[in-house]
Write an enzyme that holds these catalytic residues in place. Structure first.
Site, PDB file in Angstrom:
ATOM      1  N   ARG A   1      10.072  91.795 -43.417  1.00 39.70           N
ATOM      2  CA  ARG A   1       9.279  90.862 -42.605  1.00 39.70           C
ATOM      3  C   ARG A   1       8.072  91.598 -42.039  1.00 39.70           C
ATOM      4  NH1 ARG A   1      10.726  90.158 -37.585  1.00 39.70           N
ATOM      5  NH2 ARG A   1      12.944  89.914 -38.039  1.00 39.70           N
TER       6      ARG A   1
ATOM      7  N   TYR B   1      -9.682  70.817 -41.222  1.00 41.35           N
ATOM      8  CA  TYR B   1      -8.539  70.494 -42.064  1.00 41.35           C
ATOM      9  C   TYR B   1      -7.495  69.785 -41.190  1.00 41.35           C
ATOM     10  CZ  TYR B   1      -4.382  71.180 -44.892  1.00 41.35           C
ATOM     11  OH  TYR B   1      -3.239  70.975 -45.606  1.00 41.35           O
TER      12      TYR B   1
ATOM     13  N   ASP C   1     -12.644  79.358 -41.257  1.00 42.03           N
ATOM     14  CA  ASP C   1     -11.766  78.964 -42.364  1.00 42.03           C
ATOM     15  C   ASP C   1     -12.643  78.933 -43.613  1.00 42.03           C
ATOM     16  OD1 ASP C   1     -10.302  77.616 -44.302  1.00 42.03           O
ATOM     17  OD2 ASP C   1      -9.297  76.313 -42.862  1.00 42.03           O
TER      18      ASP C   1
ATOM     19  N   LYS D   1      -5.233  77.696 -52.337  1.00 41.74           N
ATOM     20  CA  LYS D   1      -6.338  77.055 -53.039  1.00 41.74           C
ATOM     21  C   LYS D   1      -6.999  78.044 -54.012  1.00 41.74           C
ATOM     22  CE  LYS D   1      -4.923  74.014 -50.113  1.00 41.74           C
ATOM     23  NZ  LYS D   1      -5.476  73.778 -48.800  1.00 41.74           N
TER      24      LYS D   1
HETATM   25  C1  LIG Z   1      -5.015  73.670 -47.442  1.00 38.33           C
HETATM   26  C2  LIG Z   1      -5.854  74.082 -46.310  1.00 38.33           C
HETATM   27  C3  LIG Z   1      -5.303  74.662 -45.150  1.00 38.33           C
HETATM   28  C4  LIG Z   1      -3.820  74.813 -44.956  1.00 38.33           C
HETATM   29  O1  LIG Z   1      -3.263  75.733 -45.857  1.00 38.33           O
HETATM   30  P1  LIG Z   1      -1.772  75.599 -46.450  1.00 38.33           P
HETATM   31  O2  LIG Z   1      -1.737  76.712 -47.427  1.00 38.33           O
HETATM   32  O3  LIG Z   1      -1.631  74.232 -47.048  1.00 38.33           O
HETATM   33  O4  LIG Z   1      -0.834  75.780 -45.309  1.00 38.33           O
HETATM   34  C5  LIG Z   1      -6.181  75.068 -44.152  1.00 38.33           C
HETATM   35  N1  LIG Z   1      -7.511  74.894 -44.271  1.00 38.33           N
HETATM   36  C6  LIG Z   1      -8.065  74.342 -45.363  1.00 38.33           C
HETATM   37  C7  LIG Z   1      -9.544  74.173 -45.434  1.00 38.33           C
HETATM   38  C8  LIG Z   1      -7.260  73.912 -46.412  1.00 38.33           C
HETATM   39  O5  LIG Z   1      -7.826  73.334 -47.484  1.00 38.33           O
END
Ligand SMILES: *Cc1c(COP(=O)(O)O)cnc(C)c1O
Length: 381
Positions: free
Chosen positions: A46, A98, A170, A195
């Site tokens: 962890r 998001y 982000d 992504k």
């Molecule tokens: C998908 C996404 C998240 C969240 O990420 P997860 O891997 O689904 O927990 C946060 N910010 C953006 C811009 C995203 O597209």
């Protein structure tokens, strides 16, 4: 080293024990100790696992940062940052985040006594006006989902520096190939590695990168204390994906540019959202801070309604109807009924997300095939 070389090599060298060119996957929860408390840097997975270390280093190098942290989801990464705050602290956040981030802020952290102001982040005066004496964090996303609004990272960073506020960006939609917020003055970069970084729609993972030693210490403490850490197999998959990030992003950007131009010229399309188009409101800033305009394109039909969007979405063959983005395959989604369904209609409309808005994650297939798929879907609308 150049970005493309980093994609291939960042994070590791041939493994010293066996000479393995690619890093082995360490399926272990625990590590032998020479004497109590005496070990080779790993005591429990962890807190740290060599497969995760390689990935964290690679991601940090790609973002031009010193410290990288990986999580079992993007939301785990967001949560880790929020846990650096205390009751009474205030956050200035973009009003087009998001959905999961917005939900975590409003439904989990607000009740713990952390305050949030949601603003458009479109001018220095608006940002300055939102800052309070207790503001500790500013959270932005650029480009945003699904209307691809663009925020000036450098402008936000200058204001945050003046006020001693930690700026988090982000960077999921741009990926480290197209945008590096740390170089523009941000303190923390966040990724949903689910992504573009993973890139194959086969894992869920999140990441953080920072150059600030003190912040990194707090993030590491939260990471190991909360425990939203990824397993070695997922780390292996993500690293494997990242090795072709430069090739994939090039194809995503090229294809998305062609899709945007095609939609713009189609008689049945009313509006196209893509930062690469000169009429997009964020085009100038995107051109300044990005090395490409990304792989996401949204649009509205002339006959803009939920029914027409549904019809279009049932007509496509290559663009599969699904949430998420950033994988090699093209996806289409309907934000109003999918990713943004939990947002009240008036709020959603005020944010420019109409009932008929369609979002495309343009994949790396042949552009001609993609355009043909869109064309026949539009013809049958
Ligand atoms: C998908 C996404 C998240 C969240 O990420 P997860 O891997 O689904 O927990 C946060 N910010 C953006 C811009 C995203 O597209």
């Amino acid at each position: 080293m150049k970005k493309s070389t980093l994609c291939v090599h960042a994070g590791h060298e041939p493994e010293p024990v066996t000479g393995a060119v690619m890093p082995p996957v360490f399926f272990t929860s625990t590590y032998v100790q020479q004497a109590p408390g005496e070990h080779q840097g790993y005591d429990y997975s962890r807190a740290g696992n060599p497969s995760r270390t390689v990935l964290e280093k690679a991601m940090a190098e790609l973002e031009g940062g010193k410290h990288g942290f990986c999580f079992s989801s993007g939301m785990g990464a967001v949560d880790c940052v929020l846990k650096t705050l205390s009751t009474g602290d205030h956050v200035v956040a973009m009003n087009d985040l998001y959905g999961g981030t917005y939900r975590l802020f409003r439904q989990s952290y607000e009740k713990l006594g952390i305050g949030f102001s949601f603003i458009s982040c479109s001018s220095a005066s608006e940002i300055e006006a939102a800052i309070q004496p207790s503001t500790r964090l500013m959270w932005i996303e650029t480009p945003t989902n699904p209307t691809l609004k663009v925020v000036d990272i450098e402008l936000c960073a200058q204001i945050c520096q003046r006020h001693g506020i930690v700026l988090v960006v982000d960077n999921t939609f741009a990926s480290p190939m197209l945008q590096n917020p740390l170089a523009l003055g941000a303190n923390i970069v966040m990724h949903s590695m689910t992504k573009y970084l993973g890139g194959h729609s086969d894992l869920i993972m999140g990441g953080l990168v920072s150059n600030d030693d003190k912040l990194a210490e707090a993030l590491f403490f939260n990471q190991k204390s909360t425990g939203a850490t990824p397993g070695p197999m997922d780390c292996y998959l993500a690293l494997r994906g990242m090795k072709t990030l430069h090739l994939r992003m090039k194809a995503h950007v090229e294809n998305a540019g062609q899709v945007a131009q095609f939609l713009l010229s189609h008689p049945k399309v009313a509006k196209v959202y893509y930062p690469g188009l000169s009429e997009h409101p964020g085009h100038q800033i995107a051109a300044k801070q990005m090395k490409g305009f990304g792989g996401m394109v949204s649009f509205e039909l002339k006959n803009n309604s939920e029914q027409m969007a549904s019809m279009f979405l049932s007509n496509t063959r290559l663009f599969v109807l699904a949430e998420s983005l950033g994988g090699v395959e093209s996806l289409a989604s309907h934000p109003a009924s999918m990713t943004h369904a939990s947002i009240p209609r008036e709020v959603r409309l005020a944010n420019g997300i109409s009932d008929g808005l369609i979002r495309l994650s343009v994949g790396v297939e042949d552009a001609e095939d993609l355009l043909e798929d869109l064309n026949s879907a539009l013809e049958n609308c």
